[in-house]
Enzyme design. Structure first.
Site, PDB file in Angstrom:
ATOM      1  N   ASP A   7       0.948  -1.139  -0.136  1.00  0.00           N
ATOM      2  CA  ASP A   7      -0.067   0.007   0.120  1.00  0.00           C
ATOM      3  C   ASP A   7       0.908   1.117  -0.044  1.00  0.00           C
ATOM      4  OD1 ASP A   7      -2.141   1.473   0.186  1.00  0.00           O
ATOM      5  OD2 ASP A   7      -2.253   1.634   2.448  1.00  0.00           O
ATOM      6  N   GLU A  68      -1.311  -1.152  -4.863  1.00  0.00           N
ATOM      7  CA  GLU A  68      -2.447  -0.443  -5.222  1.00  0.00           C
ATOM      8  C   GLU A  68      -1.988   0.651  -6.282  1.00  0.00           C
ATOM      9  OE1 GLU A  68      -4.666   3.030  -2.891  1.00  0.00           O
ATOM     10  OE2 GLU A  68      -4.784   1.096  -1.989  1.00  0.00           O
ATOM     11  N   ASP A 141      -2.770   0.914   7.003  1.00  0.00           N
ATOM     12  CA  ASP A 141      -1.956   0.690   5.767  1.00  0.00           C
ATOM     13  C   ASP A 141      -1.339  -0.568   6.042  1.00  0.00           C
ATOM     14  OD1 ASP A 141      -1.317   3.659   5.112  1.00  0.00           O
ATOM     15  OD2 ASP A 141      -0.910   3.471   7.222  1.00  0.00           O
TER      16      ASP A 141
END
Length: 194
Positions: A7, A68, A141
């Site tokens: 992430d 991501e 996260d």
């Protein structure tokens, strides 16, 4: 299949490694967050993250890296930081010939919760259940990185083409149903699938 989920973020970059069996059972291998202070220069911040990514790739030797996909936000400096970190991560994987897959936040949410509009709390709750953890991974996260790894493995890893719902979680079955519906809709409209 071993997947490293990332992430990306300049202040906090979530990292999560999961092993996924052919029956789609996911097991936690490692989870963490690497951070850099906004008081550091940009090059120093990126180096902190680059060094950590190198260490994680070498220590856990994933089969694939899931990250991501950068999407537009109103805060341009946040988008730039995420994009810069993403580039570093992708390059580190490429140096090791580790395939990289990008996933949107809604893809990841749908994979682990059954809804592409789920909030962070719902994602964290489902990641905790899927990985059979005694406590939720923190901060968010870290949970998001694990969700990326799980989503990638379920979507394209061992057992991803399995049509049987035996042994599947509700989220896994919803994901398969959503994929089948999307494929059918695209075929009806004459678009190619994937």
């Amino acid at each position: 299949m071993r997947v490293l989920g990332v992430d990306p973020g300049l202040t906090r970059c979530g990292l999560g490694v999961v092993d996924v069996a052919p029956n789609r059972t996911a097991t936690l291998v490692a989870v963490g967050v690497v951070g850099s202070s906004h008081e550091m220069s940009l090059d120093a911040r990126l180096l902190v993250i680059a060094d950590a990514i190198d260490q994680w790739l070498d220590a856990w030797t994933p089969d694939v890296l899931a990250i991501e996909r950068v999407f537009a936000q109103t805060n341009l400096s946040t988008v730039m930081g995420v994009a810069q970190v993403s580039g570093i991560v992708i390059a580190a994987a490429a140096r090791r010939k580790i395939p990289v897959s990008l996933h949107t936040p809604s893809e990841v949410k749908a994979a682990v919760t059954g809804s592409g509009r789920a909030d962070k709390a719902a994602v964290t709750t489902m990641v905790t259940k899927i990985l059979r953890l005694s406590a939720p991974p923190k901060p968010a996260d870290a949970a998001d990185a694990l969700a990326l790894a799980i989503a990638h493995a379920w979507r394209s890893g061992p057992g991803s083409q399995v049509s049987s719902s035996e042994g599947s979680t509700a989220a896994q079955q919803l994901w398969r149903d959503a994929e089948a519906k999307a494929k059918k809709n695209k075929e009806k409209s004459g678009q190619s699938w994937r």
